[in-house]
Design an enzyme around this catalytic site. Structure first.
Site, PDB file in Angstrom:
ATOM      1  N   GLY A  91       4.984  -7.728   1.019  1.00 34.28           N
ATOM      2  CA  GLY A  91       4.466  -6.496   0.437  1.00 34.28           C
ATOM      3  C   GLY A  91       5.590  -5.637  -0.109  1.00 34.28           C
ATOM      4  CB  THR A 113       6.268  -0.907   2.593  1.00 32.45           C
ATOM      5  OG1 THR A 113       5.794  -0.027   1.573  1.00 32.45           O
ATOM      6  CG2 THR A 113       7.006  -0.092   3.643  1.00 32.45           C
ATOM      7  CG  ASN A 114       6.826  -3.065   6.397  1.00 38.85           C
ATOM      8  OD1 ASN A 114       7.998  -2.838   6.689  1.00 38.85           O
ATOM      9  ND2 ASN A 114       5.869  -2.172   6.561  1.00 38.85           N
ATOM     10  CB  ILE A 115       8.552  -9.382   4.563  1.00 35.03           C
ATOM     11  CG1 ILE A 115       9.115  -9.007   3.189  1.00 35.03           C
ATOM     12  CG2 ILE A 115       8.221 -10.875   4.607  1.00 35.03           C
ATOM     13  CD1 ILE A 115      10.479  -9.602   2.920  1.00 35.03           C
ATOM     14  CE  LYS A 116       1.083  -9.089  10.566  1.00 36.69           C
ATOM     15  NZ  LYS A 116      -0.249  -8.426  10.625  1.00 36.69           N
ATOM     16  N   GLY A 132      -3.670  -8.602  -7.154  1.00 34.99           N
ATOM     17  CA  GLY A 132      -2.554  -8.876  -6.255  1.00 34.99           C
ATOM     18  C   GLY A 132      -2.923  -9.947  -5.247  1.00 34.99           C
ATOM     19  CB  SER A 133      -1.069 -12.883  -3.949  1.00 40.28           C
ATOM     20  OG  SER A 133       0.085 -12.210  -3.487  1.00 40.28           O
ATOM     21  CG  ASP A 134      -1.420  -7.519  -1.541  1.00 39.22           C
ATOM     22  OD1 ASP A 134      -1.839  -7.738  -2.697  1.00 39.22           O
ATOM     23  OD2 ASP A 134      -0.936  -6.423  -1.201  1.00 39.22           O
ATOM     24  CB  THR A 139       3.005   0.133  -0.574  1.00 37.27           C
ATOM     25  OG1 THR A 139       3.815  -0.716   0.255  1.00 37.27           O
ATOM     26  CG2 THR A 139       3.892   1.132  -1.284  1.00 37.27           C
TER      27      THR A 139
END
Length: 257
Positions: A7, A9-12, A107-109, A133
């Protein structure tokens, strides 16, 4: 299987065994990190697992940050000798999901979250709220058609904007605040961001329900969805791992599992 959700802001990272997410690790999104650094983070996570025979055989990636996608592909091929699955809009067709929006680029997310929602809650009109985000309200019909959307700033952007556009206000984090009125500057700002975000989401949900005039099954996901644990009067289903679950379901469809 290794799941990677990149993402803004973050990677999970998530480790999945037998369709269950057994371990996750969240780090900040920094485009200059190398594949070697990501491998170090992954080893830290894997060393915490109480299993001696776990082997990564598949990798699936959702990314909205192209500059981070490249080192993740390098991580997959160099360290695990695996060509990863990269989620894209074509996977909507595989999951029998129609993108009925003027702008077909999704978006893929978002797509992964929607795949998770339509799989977990079949034959329902859905409102899937992705709280990252940005905060994205996705409307999906029971026929699996994505037909509407609302996009607003996320809680992190709200907090960050306050700091960037003022010279003297302190930096805060978006955390749960029990009451809205405070007599100190720091807590007044925290309360304003937290309760302002809660009110914004609740207000948009109410307006969507009014305009749609039909029952919607509401699901919230993303890092900020935990802010709504105590506000289930209008969001009854909170699933921070919905995106990763959608990635698992997509993987199973692609590999007939």
């Amino acid at each position: 299987m290794l799941i990677i959700d990149i993402g803004n802001t973050n990677i999970k990272f998530g480790i999945c065994i037998n369709n269950q997410i057994i371990q996750t690790l969240r780090i900040s999104s920094q485009p200059r990190r190398t594949a070697d650094e990501y491998f170090f983070f992954l080893n830290t996570m894997r060393n915490q697992l109480n299993t001696n025979n776990f082997t990564i055989t598949h990798i699936i990636i959702s990314s909205v940050v192209p500059s981070i996608t490249k080192p993740m592909i390098e991580l997959s091929t160099h360290y695990f000798n695996i060509t990863p699955t990269i989620i894209n809009n074509q996977h909507a067709d595989i999951c029998n999901i129609k993108i009925d929006l003027n702008d077909k680029l999704l978006g893929s997310d978002r797509l992964a979250s929607i795949i998770g929602a339509v799989t977990l809650y079949p034959n329902k009109n859905l409102l899937v709220i992705s709280m990252g985000t940005a905060t994205v309200f996705n409307l999906i019909s029971k026929e699996r058609s994505i037909y509407g959307q609302v996009i607003t700033p996320g809680a992190h952007i709200m907090a960050q904007s306050m700091r960037q556009h003022t010279a003297l206000l302190p930096e805060i984090s978006q955390i749960k605040v029990n009451k809205v009125v405070h007599n100190t500057l720091f807590y007044a700002i925290e309360a304003g961001v937290y309760w302002g975000y809660i009110a914004m989401v609740e207000g948009i949900v109410k307006q969507i329900l009014h305009e749609e005039n039909k029952d919607l099954h509401i699901v919230a996901t993303g890092g900020n969805s935990i802010l709504f644990i105590d506000h289930k009067n209008f969001i009854k289903n909170i699933d921070p791992d919905l995106t990763m679950k959608g990635m698992i379901y997509l993987h199973n469809m692609l590999f007939n599992k």
